[in-house]
Enzyme design. Structure first.
Site, mmCIF file in Angstrom:
data_model
loop_
_atom_site.group_PDB
_atom_site.id
_atom_site.type_symbol
_atom_site.label_atom_id
_atom_site.label_comp_id
_atom_site.label_asym_id
_atom_site.label_seq_id
_atom_site.Cartn_x
_atom_site.Cartn_y
_atom_site.Cartn_z
ATOM 1 N N PHE A 117 -19.376 -4.963 4.699
ATOM 2 C CA PHE A 117 -17.962 -4.350 5.333
ATOM 3 C C PHE A 117 -17.472 -3.038 5.079
ATOM 4 O O PHE A 117 -18.426 -2.050 4.070
ATOM 5 C CB PHE A 117 -16.464 -4.960 4.760
ATOM 6 C CG PHE A 117 -16.488 -4.661 2.926
ATOM 7 C CD1 PHE A 117 -16.848 -4.599 2.002
ATOM 8 C CD2 PHE A 117 -14.920 -3.819 3.022
ATOM 9 C CE1 PHE A 117 -16.168 -4.621 0.935
ATOM 10 C CE2 PHE A 117 -14.775 -3.135 1.400
ATOM 11 C CZ PHE A 117 -15.034 -4.252 0.523
ATOM 12 N N GLU A 172 0.377 -1.077 -0.237
ATOM 13 C CA GLU A 172 -0.190 -0.035 -0.214
ATOM 14 C C GLU A 172 0.381 1.179 0.041
ATOM 15 O O GLU A 172 1.363 1.118 1.036
ATOM 16 C CB GLU A 172 -0.939 0.104 0.834
ATOM 17 C CG GLU A 172 -1.969 -0.876 1.407
ATOM 18 C CD GLU A 172 -2.622 -0.714 0.998
ATOM 19 O OE1 GLU A 172 -3.266 -0.089 -0.438
ATOM 20 O OE2 GLU A 172 -4.170 -1.517 1.234
ATOM 21 N N ASP A 181 -20.162 0.431 4.108
ATOM 22 C CA ASP A 181 -21.254 -0.187 3.448
ATOM 23 C C ASP A 181 -22.199 0.681 4.667
ATOM 24 O O ASP A 181 -24.231 0.953 3.898
ATOM 25 C CB ASP A 181 -21.251 -1.454 3.504
ATOM 26 C CG ASP A 181 -20.561 -2.203 2.061
ATOM 27 O OD1 ASP A 181 -20.546 -1.436 1.362
ATOM 28 O OD2 ASP A 181 -20.421 -3.234 2.037
ATOM 29 N N ASP A 232 -7.784 -1.645 -6.002
ATOM 30 C CA ASP A 232 -8.504 0.108 -5.150
ATOM 31 C C ASP A 232 -9.152 0.442 -5.138
ATOM 32 O O ASP A 232 -9.950 1.176 -6.107
ATOM 33 C CB ASP A 232 -6.830 0.370 -5.064
ATOM 34 C CG ASP A 232 -6.658 0.585 -3.726
ATOM 35 O OD1 ASP A 232 -5.907 -0.130 -2.645
ATOM 36 O OD2 ASP A 232 -6.799 1.702 -3.452
HETATM 37 P P1 ITT Z 1 -7.247 -4.655 0.191
HETATM 38 O O1 ITT Z 1 -6.225 -5.951 0.853
HETATM 39 O O2 ITT Z 1 -7.599 -5.060 -1.597
HETATM 40 O O3 ITT Z 1 -6.025 -3.390 0.180
HETATM 41 P P2 ITT Z 1 -9.160 -3.231 1.774
HETATM 42 O O4 ITT Z 1 -10.286 -3.035 2.895
HETATM 43 O O5 ITT Z 1 -7.841 -2.567 2.532
HETATM 44 O O6 ITT Z 1 -8.358 -5.053 1.272
HETATM 45 P P3 ITT Z 1 -9.015 -0.941 0.037
HETATM 46 O O7 ITT Z 1 -7.943 -0.504 0.514
HETATM 47 O O8 ITT Z 1 -9.270 -0.546 -1.606
HETATM 48 O O9 ITT Z 1 -9.435 -1.817 0.765
HETATM 49 O O10 ITT Z 1 -10.132 0.584 0.807
HETATM 50 C C1 ITT Z 1 -10.159 1.145 1.646
HETATM 51 C C2 ITT Z 1 -11.342 1.216 2.190
HETATM 52 O O11 ITT Z 1 -12.217 1.768 1.482
HETATM 53 C C3 ITT Z 1 -11.808 -0.392 2.966
HETATM 54 O O12 ITT Z 1 -10.876 -1.028 4.098
HETATM 55 C C4 ITT Z 1 -13.712 0.143 2.745
HETATM 56 O O13 ITT Z 1 -13.631 1.173 4.320
HETATM 57 C C5 ITT Z 1 -13.357 1.427 2.394
HETATM 58 N N1 ITT Z 1 -14.161 0.801 0.730
HETATM 59 C C6 ITT Z 1 -13.807 0.061 -0.219
HETATM 60 N N2 ITT Z 1 -14.080 -0.326 -0.953
HETATM 61 C C7 ITT Z 1 -15.799 -1.060 -0.629
HETATM 62 C C8 ITT Z 1 -17.239 -1.237 -0.231
HETATM 63 O O14 ITT Z 1 -16.924 -1.873 -1.614
HETATM 64 N N3 ITT Z 1 -17.927 -0.829 0.990
HETATM 65 C C9 ITT Z 1 -17.550 -0.425 1.818
HETATM 66 N N4 ITT Z 1 -17.033 0.144 2.333
HETATM 67 C C10 ITT Z 1 -15.802 -0.260 1.419
#
Ligand code: ITT
Length: 202
Positions: free
Chosen positions: A147, A43, A150, A72
């Site tokens: 998650f 990251e 959401d 991402d």
């Molecule tokens: P990775 O291991 O894939 O990085 P991550 O949860 O850290 O998983 P991201 O960095 O892409 O994923 O996303 C950043 C944050 O944005 C994630 O932790 C959520 O809090 C929020 N987020 C992203 N997509 C979301 C979704 O579809 N629904 C709700 N929150 C979301």
């Protein structure tokens, strides 16, 4: 036409099981086998999702040398000038949904968008696709599913939050579903095209 995608396996570089569950039915429908691979997503600090996604995919490929995909995403809230955007992961861990609702107290313009950037490396191809889901920030948390943000995000053309939807329902609207679908459809088309080439032709 032969279903070429069926032969191919793609590692999904993520530590987030929810993301994996969302992507699985989309890949399945297109004939791809997606395997979750945690522990390889670098990251970087950047204000551009494209840069974060592409760098993470290239770094993971350096070690794994296998077809892979990185996704991402971030939540961009209009009234907060796009905050938390690329910092969504950190902001979710520190402020959470309650912190965002607090920042939005008294604000009536509640428009926001979820953005997603998928980078898919399948040599010789690198495919980068985006997905956007416009919506609004709810006035309180609703729903138990999903998650991250959401429970406070209501997509356009619905009045439920993502956390009140099944995966299939969320995938009809979501940023991630749009980006992943576009990337895999493009890959499938390219694989079909190169399989038609006769490499032994003089
Ligand atoms: P990775 O291991 O894939 O990085 P991550 O949860 O850290 O998983 P991201 O960095 O892409 O994923 O996303 C950043 C944050 O944005 C994630 O932790 C959520 O809090 C929020 N987020 C992203 N997509 C979301 C979704 O579809 N629904 C709700 N929150 C979301």
């Amino acid at each position: 036409m032969k279903d070429i995608a069926n032969q191919y396996e793609i590692l999904f570089i993520t530590g987030n099981k929810h993301k994996y569950s969302e992507v699985l039915p989309i890949a399945d429908r297109l004939g791809f086998r997606i395997l979750m691979k945690p522990g390889y997503k670098l990251e970087i600090q950047s204000n551009k999702l494209e840069e974060i996604s592409l760098t993470a995919a290239l770094e993971a490929y350096k070690y794994l040398k296998k077809p892979l995909m990185v996704e991402d995403a971030g939540l961009f809230i209009d009234a907060l000038n796009g905050f938390p955007g690329p910092y969504s992961s950190y902001v979710f861990k520190t402020l959470g949904c309650d912190g965002i609702l607090k920042l939005m107290t008294g604000i009536t313009t509640r428009n926001a968008v979820f953005r997603s950037v998928v980078t898919l490396i399948y040599p010789p191809f690198i495919i980068v696709e985006q997905g956007v889901c416009p919506g609004t920030i709810a006035s309180e948390k609703r729903g138990e599913r999903g998650f991250g943000f959401d429970p406070i995000f209501v997509p356009e053309r619905d009045n439920r939050t993502f956390a009140e939807m099944s995966i299939e329902e969320k995938n009809r609207y979501s940023h991630r579903a749009k980006a992943v679908r576009k990337a895999l459809q493009k890959l499938k088309k390219l694989l079909e095209q190169i399989s038609d080439i006769n490499l032994n032709a003089p």
